[in-house]
Scaffold this active site. Structure first.
Site, short mmCIF file in Angstrom:
data_model
loop_
_atom_site.label_atom_id
_atom_site.label_comp_id
_atom_site.label_asym_id
_atom_site.label_seq_id
_atom_site.Cartn_x
_atom_site.Cartn_y
_atom_site.Cartn_z
N TYR A 125 34.43 32.70 31.75
CA TYR A 125 35.05 33.78 30.98
C TYR A 125 36.35 34.23 31.66
O TYR A 125 37.42 34.27 31.05
CB TYR A 125 34.07 34.96 30.85
CG TYR A 125 34.72 36.21 30.31
CD1 TYR A 125 35.32 36.21 29.06
CD2 TYR A 125 34.76 37.38 31.07
CE1 TYR A 125 35.94 37.34 28.57
CE2 TYR A 125 35.37 38.52 30.58
CZ TYR A 125 35.96 38.49 29.34
OH TYR A 125 36.58 39.63 28.87
N LEU A 129 34.31 38.03 11.70
CA LEU A 129 33.04 38.75 11.56
C LEU A 129 31.86 38.00 12.17
O LEU A 129 30.71 38.28 11.83
CB LEU A 129 32.75 39.11 10.08
CG LEU A 129 33.77 40.03 9.42
CD1 LEU A 129 33.33 40.39 8.00
CD2 LEU A 129 33.99 41.32 10.22
N ILE A 179 17.32 45.49 36.18
CA ILE A 179 18.46 45.56 37.11
C ILE A 179 18.65 44.16 37.66
O ILE A 179 17.74 43.61 38.30
CB ILE A 179 18.19 46.56 38.26
CG1 ILE A 179 18.09 47.98 37.69
CG2 ILE A 179 19.27 46.46 39.33
CD1 ILE A 179 17.93 49.07 38.74
N ALA A 181 40.46 39.00 19.64
CA ALA A 181 39.43 38.05 19.21
C ALA A 181 39.10 37.07 20.33
O ALA A 181 39.94 36.26 20.71
CB ALA A 181 39.91 37.29 17.97
N ASN A 189 37.23 28.83 22.19
CA ASN A 189 37.62 30.03 21.43
C ASN A 189 38.68 30.85 22.16
O ASN A 189 39.65 31.30 21.57
CB ASN A 189 36.38 30.88 21.15
CG ASN A 189 36.68 31.97 20.14
OD1 ASN A 189 37.28 31.71 19.10
ND2 ASN A 189 36.32 33.18 20.45
N SER A 246 23.96 35.18 36.98
CA SER A 246 24.93 34.27 37.57
C SER A 246 26.35 34.61 37.11
O SER A 246 26.58 35.02 35.97
CB SER A 246 24.50 32.83 37.28
OG SER A 246 25.34 32.21 36.44
#
Ligand code: UDP
Length: 330
Positions: free
Chosen positions: A140, A32, A206, A73, A91, A283
Protein backbone atom coordinates in the site's frame (compact mmCIF):
# COMPACT_ATOMS: atom_id res chain seq x y z
CA UNK A 1 -15.49 22.69 -11.59
CA UNK A 2 -13.41 20.31 -9.45
CA UNK A 3 -13.24 16.59 -10.25
CA UNK A 4 -13.14 14.38 -7.16
CA UNK A 5 -12.32 10.74 -7.88
CA UNK A 6 -13.42 8.44 -5.07
CA UNK A 7 -15.80 11.13 -3.82
CA UNK A 8 -18.25 8.49 -2.55
CA UNK A 9 -15.67 7.14 -0.09
CA UNK A 10 -15.08 8.13 3.52
CA UNK A 11 -12.55 10.94 3.10
CA UNK A 12 -13.69 11.90 -0.41
CA UNK A 13 -17.30 12.44 0.65
CA UNK A 14 -16.23 14.73 3.51
CA UNK A 15 -14.02 16.77 1.17
CA UNK A 16 -16.84 17.02 -1.39
CA UNK A 17 -19.15 18.44 1.27
CA UNK A 18 -16.60 21.09 2.30
CA UNK A 19 -15.87 22.02 -1.32
CA UNK A 20 -19.57 22.59 -1.93
CA UNK A 21 -20.03 24.48 1.35
CA UNK A 22 -17.27 26.83 0.20
CA UNK A 23 -18.81 27.50 -3.18
CA UNK A 24 -16.87 25.12 -5.48
CA UNK A 25 -18.74 23.13 -8.12
CA UNK A 26 -17.95 19.44 -7.93
CA UNK A 27 -18.20 16.38 -10.14
CA UNK A 28 -17.61 13.05 -8.42
CA UNK A 29 -16.27 10.02 -10.30
CA UNK A 30 -16.62 6.82 -8.30
CA UNK A 31 -17.19 3.18 -9.28
CA UNK A 32 -19.08 2.51 -5.99
CA UNK A 33 -17.03 -0.63 -5.35
CA UNK A 34 -16.23 0.61 -1.85
CA UNK A 35 -17.99 3.98 -1.92
CA UNK A 36 -21.66 4.77 -1.32
CA UNK A 37 -23.90 6.81 -3.58
CA UNK A 38 -25.71 8.13 -0.49
CA UNK A 39 -22.43 9.57 0.80
CA UNK A 40 -22.25 11.98 -2.14
CA UNK A 41 -23.78 15.37 -1.40
CA UNK A 42 -26.82 16.00 -3.61
CA UNK A 43 -25.31 19.31 -4.75
CA UNK A 44 -22.48 17.43 -6.57
CA UNK A 45 -22.74 15.97 -10.08
CA UNK A 46 -22.22 12.20 -9.88
CA UNK A 47 -20.62 9.98 -12.52
CA UNK A 48 -20.37 6.27 -11.82
CA UNK A 49 -17.25 4.88 -13.46
CA UNK A 50 -13.65 3.77 -13.24
CA UNK A 51 -10.57 5.96 -13.35
CA UNK A 52 -9.01 3.59 -15.89
CA UNK A 53 -11.91 4.02 -18.33
CA UNK A 54 -10.25 6.30 -20.90
CA UNK A 55 -13.35 7.01 -23.03
CA UNK A 56 -15.32 7.91 -19.90
CA UNK A 57 -12.56 10.24 -18.73
CA UNK A 58 -12.45 11.88 -22.16
CA UNK A 59 -16.21 12.40 -22.04
CA UNK A 60 -16.03 13.82 -18.56
CA UNK A 61 -13.19 16.21 -19.39
CA UNK A 62 -15.02 17.30 -22.57
CA UNK A 63 -18.31 17.84 -20.71
CA UNK A 64 -16.98 19.93 -17.83
CA UNK A 65 -14.41 22.64 -17.56
CA UNK A 66 -12.28 20.95 -14.89
CA UNK A 67 -9.92 23.34 -13.10
CA UNK A 68 -8.41 20.77 -10.79
CA UNK A 69 -8.58 17.11 -9.78
CA UNK A 70 -8.61 15.63 -6.30
CA UNK A 71 -7.69 11.98 -6.57
CA UNK A 72 -8.94 9.76 -3.74
CA UNK A 73 -9.99 6.65 -5.66
CA UNK A 74 -7.69 3.91 -4.35
CA UNK A 75 -7.49 0.85 -2.17
CA UNK A 76 -6.21 1.75 1.28
CA UNK A 77 -5.77 -1.26 3.56
CA UNK A 78 -2.24 -2.09 4.68
CA UNK A 79 -3.03 -5.68 5.66
CA UNK A 80 -4.92 -6.44 2.45
CA UNK A 81 -2.09 -4.97 0.37
CA UNK A 82 0.33 -7.48 1.87
CA UNK A 83 -1.77 -10.46 0.78
CA UNK A 84 -3.10 -9.00 -2.49
CA UNK A 85 -0.28 -6.74 -3.75
CA UNK A 86 -1.33 -6.84 -7.40
CA UNK A 87 -4.73 -5.41 -6.52
CA UNK A 88 -2.88 -2.39 -5.09
CA UNK A 89 -0.41 -1.94 -7.95
CA UNK A 90 -3.18 -2.33 -10.50
CA UNK A 91 -5.66 0.09 -8.94
CA UNK A 92 -3.45 2.55 -7.09
CA UNK A 93 -0.64 2.76 -9.65
CA UNK A 94 -1.66 1.51 -13.11
CA UNK A 95 -5.18 2.98 -13.01
CA UNK A 96 -3.86 6.28 -11.68
CA UNK A 97 -1.50 6.57 -14.66
CA UNK A 98 -4.53 6.31 -16.96
CA UNK A 99 -6.17 9.20 -15.10
CA UNK A 100 -2.93 11.20 -15.29
CA UNK A 101 -2.61 10.54 -19.00
CA UNK A 102 -6.16 11.78 -19.56
CA UNK A 103 -5.42 14.88 -17.49
CA UNK A 104 -2.32 15.61 -19.57
CA UNK A 105 -4.28 15.02 -22.78
CA UNK A 106 -6.91 17.55 -21.71
CA UNK A 107 -4.34 19.99 -20.30
CA UNK A 108 -5.67 19.73 -16.75
CA UNK A 109 -2.68 20.79 -14.75
CA UNK A 110 -3.68 20.80 -11.07
CA UNK A 111 -3.85 17.73 -8.88
CA UNK A 112 -4.29 17.02 -5.19
CA UNK A 113 -3.17 13.46 -4.48
CA UNK A 114 -4.23 11.39 -1.45
CA UNK A 115 -1.03 9.96 -0.10
CA UNK A 116 -0.19 8.36 3.21
CA UNK A 117 2.17 8.21 6.15
CA UNK A 118 2.73 4.58 5.10
CA UNK A 119 5.27 6.04 2.62
CA UNK A 120 7.69 6.53 5.57
CA UNK A 121 7.90 2.86 6.54
CA UNK A 122 9.33 2.14 9.99
CA UNK A 123 11.05 5.39 10.88
CA UNK A 124 13.65 5.52 13.63
CA UNK A 125 12.61 8.93 14.92
CA UNK A 126 9.47 9.85 16.87
CA UNK A 127 7.89 12.68 14.88
CA UNK A 128 7.86 12.41 11.10
CA UNK A 129 8.56 15.34 8.81
CA UNK A 130 8.41 15.46 5.04
CA UNK A 131 12.19 15.45 4.46
CA UNK A 132 12.66 12.00 5.98
CA UNK A 133 13.62 9.16 3.65
CA UNK A 134 10.64 7.18 2.37
CA UNK A 135 11.03 3.43 2.84
CA UNK A 136 7.55 1.94 2.84
CA UNK A 137 7.23 -1.54 4.34
CA UNK A 138 4.01 -2.65 2.63
CA UNK A 139 2.60 -2.63 -0.92
CA UNK A 140 0.00 0.00 0.00
CA UNK A 141 2.70 2.49 1.04
CA UNK A 142 4.82 1.60 -1.99
CA UNK A 143 1.89 2.08 -4.37
CA UNK A 144 1.29 5.60 -3.02
CA UNK A 145 4.99 6.49 -3.08
CA UNK A 146 5.24 5.34 -6.70
CA UNK A 147 2.57 7.85 -7.69
CA UNK A 148 4.31 10.62 -5.73
CA UNK A 149 7.46 9.85 -7.75
CA UNK A 150 5.55 9.70 -11.04
CA UNK A 151 4.01 13.10 -10.25
CA UNK A 152 7.47 14.64 -9.77
CA UNK A 153 8.51 13.36 -13.20
CA UNK A 154 5.32 14.69 -14.78
CA UNK A 155 5.76 18.10 -13.15
CA UNK A 156 9.28 18.24 -14.69
CA UNK A 157 8.02 17.24 -18.11
CA UNK A 158 4.68 19.10 -18.28
CA UNK A 159 2.76 22.01 -16.81
CA UNK A 160 1.48 19.83 -13.95
CA UNK A 161 1.24 21.43 -10.52
CA UNK A 162 0.51 18.98 -7.69
CA UNK A 163 0.29 18.59 -3.93
CA UNK A 164 0.53 15.21 -2.22
CA UNK A 165 -1.17 15.04 1.16
CA UNK A 166 0.23 12.32 3.40
CA UNK A 167 -2.59 11.41 5.74
CA UNK A 168 -2.02 9.89 9.11
CA UNK A 169 -5.09 8.07 10.55
CA UNK A 170 -8.35 9.69 9.48
CA UNK A 171 -11.15 9.36 12.05
CA UNK A 172 -14.46 10.88 13.12
CA UNK A 173 -17.40 12.09 11.07
CA UNK A 174 -18.98 15.33 9.95
CA UNK A 175 -21.02 16.73 12.89
CA UNK A 176 -24.13 16.85 10.64
CA UNK A 177 -24.36 13.08 11.21
CA UNK A 178 -25.25 12.60 7.55
CA UNK A 179 -21.92 11.19 6.36
CA UNK A 180 -19.39 9.07 8.22
CA UNK A 181 -17.01 6.14 8.03
CA UNK A 182 -18.45 3.02 6.44
CA UNK A 183 -16.28 0.18 5.18
CA UNK A 184 -17.36 -3.36 4.37
CA UNK A 185 -15.70 -5.16 6.07
CA UNK A 186 -14.51 -2.60 8.60
CA UNK A 187 -10.85 -2.98 9.55
CA UNK A 188 -10.00 0.39 11.12
CA UNK A 189 -9.48 0.68 14.83
CA UNK A 190 -11.89 3.42 15.96
CA UNK A 191 -14.95 2.21 14.00
CA UNK A 192 -14.16 -1.37 15.01
CA UNK A 193 -14.10 -0.45 18.69
CA UNK A 194 -17.30 1.60 18.39
CA UNK A 195 -19.14 -1.09 16.41
CA UNK A 196 -18.10 -3.58 19.09
CA UNK A 197 -19.42 -1.23 21.80
CA UNK A 198 -22.68 -1.02 19.84
CA UNK A 199 -22.96 -4.77 20.24
CA UNK A 200 -22.12 -5.65 16.63
CA UNK A 201 -19.14 -7.89 17.51
CA UNK A 202 -18.19 -10.05 20.46
CA UNK A 203 -14.78 -8.45 21.10
CA UNK A 204 -12.14 -6.06 19.83
CA UNK A 205 -8.75 -7.54 18.92
CA UNK A 206 -5.52 -5.73 19.71
CA UNK A 207 -3.00 -6.63 17.02
CA UNK A 208 0.31 -7.00 18.85
CA UNK A 209 1.20 -6.18 22.44
CA UNK A 210 4.97 -6.46 22.03
CA UNK A 211 5.81 -3.26 20.15
CA UNK A 212 8.53 -0.99 21.44
CA UNK A 213 6.02 1.54 22.85
CA UNK A 214 5.12 2.39 26.48
CA UNK A 215 2.14 -0.02 26.63
CA UNK A 216 3.36 -2.38 23.91
CA UNK A 217 0.58 -1.50 21.42
CA UNK A 218 0.91 0.46 18.17
CA UNK A 219 0.86 4.23 18.26
CA UNK A 220 -0.90 6.22 15.54
CA UNK A 221 -1.69 9.88 14.93
CA UNK A 222 -5.49 10.17 14.51
CA UNK A 223 -6.85 13.20 12.68
CA UNK A 224 -10.46 14.31 12.25
CA UNK A 225 -11.72 13.86 8.70
CA UNK A 226 -13.01 17.47 8.61
CA UNK A 227 -9.54 18.77 9.57
CA UNK A 228 -8.21 16.69 6.67
CA UNK A 229 -10.90 18.12 4.39
CA UNK A 230 -10.03 21.68 5.35
CA UNK A 231 -6.39 21.02 4.42
CA UNK A 232 -7.53 19.81 0.99
CA UNK A 233 -9.36 23.06 0.34
CA UNK A 234 -6.32 25.12 1.40
CA UNK A 235 -4.05 22.99 -0.80
CA UNK A 236 -6.45 23.36 -3.72
CA UNK A 237 -6.52 27.12 -3.30
CA UNK A 238 -2.72 27.15 -3.33
CA UNK A 239 -2.75 25.17 -6.61
CA UNK A 240 -5.44 27.33 -8.20
CA UNK A 241 -4.19 30.74 -7.16
CA UNK A 242 -0.53 30.26 -6.20
CA UNK A 243 2.68 29.48 -8.06
CA UNK A 244 3.45 26.12 -9.67
CA UNK A 245 3.79 23.57 -6.93
CA UNK A 246 5.27 20.07 -6.67
CA UNK A 247 5.24 19.28 -3.01
CA UNK A 248 4.04 17.10 -0.16
CA UNK A 249 2.49 17.83 3.25
CA UNK A 250 1.89 15.64 6.27
CA UNK A 251 -1.57 15.87 7.76
CA UNK A 252 -1.76 14.72 11.37
CA UNK A 253 -2.16 16.30 14.80
CA UNK A 254 1.35 15.67 16.14
CA UNK A 255 -0.05 13.51 18.96
CA UNK A 256 0.15 9.73 19.07
CA UNK A 257 -2.29 7.40 20.81
CA UNK A 258 -1.75 3.70 21.41
CA UNK A 259 -4.37 1.08 20.56
CA UNK A 260 -5.07 0.68 24.29
CA UNK A 261 -5.51 4.45 24.71
CA UNK A 262 -7.97 4.54 21.82
CA UNK A 263 -10.03 1.74 23.36
CA UNK A 264 -10.09 3.66 26.69
CA UNK A 265 -11.16 6.88 24.92
CA UNK A 266 -14.01 5.00 23.19
CA UNK A 267 -15.09 3.48 26.52
CA UNK A 268 -15.07 6.92 28.16
CA UNK A 269 -17.20 8.58 25.46
CA UNK A 270 -19.71 5.75 25.15
CA UNK A 271 -19.83 4.76 28.81
CA UNK A 272 -19.51 1.11 27.74
CA UNK A 273 -16.84 -1.50 28.52
CA UNK A 274 -15.02 -3.28 25.70
CA UNK A 275 -14.24 -6.97 25.65
CA UNK A 276 -10.60 -7.00 24.54
CA UNK A 277 -8.69 -9.94 23.02
CA UNK A 278 -5.00 -9.97 22.19
CA UNK A 279 -3.99 -11.16 18.75
CA UNK A 280 -0.77 -11.44 16.74
CA UNK A 281 0.76 -8.42 15.09
CA UNK A 282 -0.88 -7.50 11.79
CA UNK A 283 1.64 -7.85 9.04
CA UNK A 284 2.98 -4.59 7.58
CA UNK A 285 2.18 -2.51 10.71
CA UNK A 286 4.91 -0.11 11.92
CA UNK A 287 4.96 0.42 15.73
CA UNK A 288 4.67 4.19 15.74
CA UNK A 289 3.62 6.85 13.21
CA UNK A 290 3.19 10.44 14.40
CA UNK A 291 3.24 13.53 12.18
CA UNK A 292 4.95 16.83 12.22
CA UNK A 293 2.46 19.14 10.47
CA UNK A 294 4.68 22.22 10.73
CA UNK A 295 5.14 22.49 6.97
CA UNK A 296 1.36 22.56 6.34
CA UNK A 297 1.00 25.26 9.00
CA UNK A 298 3.83 27.30 7.52
CA UNK A 299 2.83 27.04 3.88
CA UNK A 300 -0.94 26.40 3.91
CA UNK A 301 -1.79 28.11 7.21
CA UNK A 302 -3.45 24.88 8.27
CA UNK A 303 -3.74 23.40 11.70
CA UNK A 304 -5.96 20.70 13.16
CA UNK A 305 -8.87 21.87 15.33
CA UNK A 306 -10.50 18.64 16.52
CA UNK A 307 -9.33 16.60 19.56
CA UNK A 308 -9.37 12.81 19.91
CA UNK A 309 -12.51 13.21 22.02
CA UNK A 310 -14.19 15.10 19.15
CA UNK A 311 -13.19 12.33 16.73
CA UNK A 312 -14.60 9.56 18.90
CA UNK A 313 -17.74 11.54 19.76
CA UNK A 314 -18.61 12.39 16.13
CA UNK A 315 -17.80 8.83 15.02
CA UNK A 316 -19.99 7.44 17.81
CA UNK A 317 -22.89 9.72 16.78
CA UNK A 318 -22.54 8.48 13.19
CA UNK A 319 -22.44 4.79 14.13
CA UNK A 320 -25.32 5.14 16.58
CA UNK A 321 -27.48 6.78 13.93
CA UNK A 322 -26.37 4.34 11.20
CA UNK A 323 -25.62 1.05 12.96
CA UNK A 324 -25.80 -0.81 9.63
CA UNK A 325 -23.86 1.86 7.73
CA UNK A 326 -25.42 3.47 4.67
CA UNK A 327 -28.67 1.77 3.63
CA UNK A 328 -27.94 -0.92 1.05
CA UNK A 329 -30.38 0.01 -1.76
CA UNK A 330 -28.15 1.79 -4.26
N1 UDP B 1 -5.80 -2.29 15.17
C1 UDP B 1 -6.13 -3.20 16.18
N2 UDP B 1 -7.36 -3.81 16.12
C2 UDP B 1 -8.26 -3.56 15.13
C3 UDP B 1 -7.92 -2.64 14.11
C4 UDP B 1 -6.68 -2.02 14.16
O1 UDP B 1 -5.34 -3.43 17.09
O2 UDP B 1 -9.35 -4.17 15.13
C5 UDP B 1 -4.52 -1.57 15.24
C6 UDP B 1 -3.66 -1.75 14.00
O3 UDP B 1 -2.82 -2.87 14.14
C7 UDP B 1 -2.88 -0.43 13.97
C8 UDP B 1 -3.85 0.58 14.60
O4 UDP B 1 -4.82 -0.20 15.30
O5 UDP B 1 -1.76 -0.51 14.81
C9 UDP B 1 -4.54 1.43 13.56
O6 UDP B 1 -5.03 0.58 12.56
P1 UDP B 1 -6.01 1.07 11.43
O7 UDP B 1 -6.37 -0.14 10.62
O8 UDP B 1 -7.13 1.84 12.04
O9 UDP B 1 -5.15 2.09 10.57
P2 UDP B 1 -3.71 1.95 9.83
O10 UDP B 1 -2.72 2.55 10.78
O11 UDP B 1 -3.47 0.51 9.53
O12 UDP B 1 -3.88 2.77 8.59
Amino acid sequence: MILVTGGAGYIGSHVVKQLLDRGFEVVVLDNLLTGYRQAVDVRAVFWQGNIQDEPALDRLFETYQIEGVMHFAAHCLVGESVVQPLKYYENNVAATTVLLKAMMRHRIAKLIFSSTCATYGVPDIGILHEELPTRPVNPYGRSKLMIEQILRDLADAYELSFICLRYFNAAGANPSGVIGECHEPETHLIPNVLLHLLGKTTHISIFGEDYDTPDGTCIRDYIHVDDLSNAHILALQQLLYGEKSATVYNLGTGTGYSVKEIIKACEAITGKKANVAFADRRSGDPGRLVASYEKATRELEWKPEYSLEDMVRTAWEWHRRHPGGYPSEQ
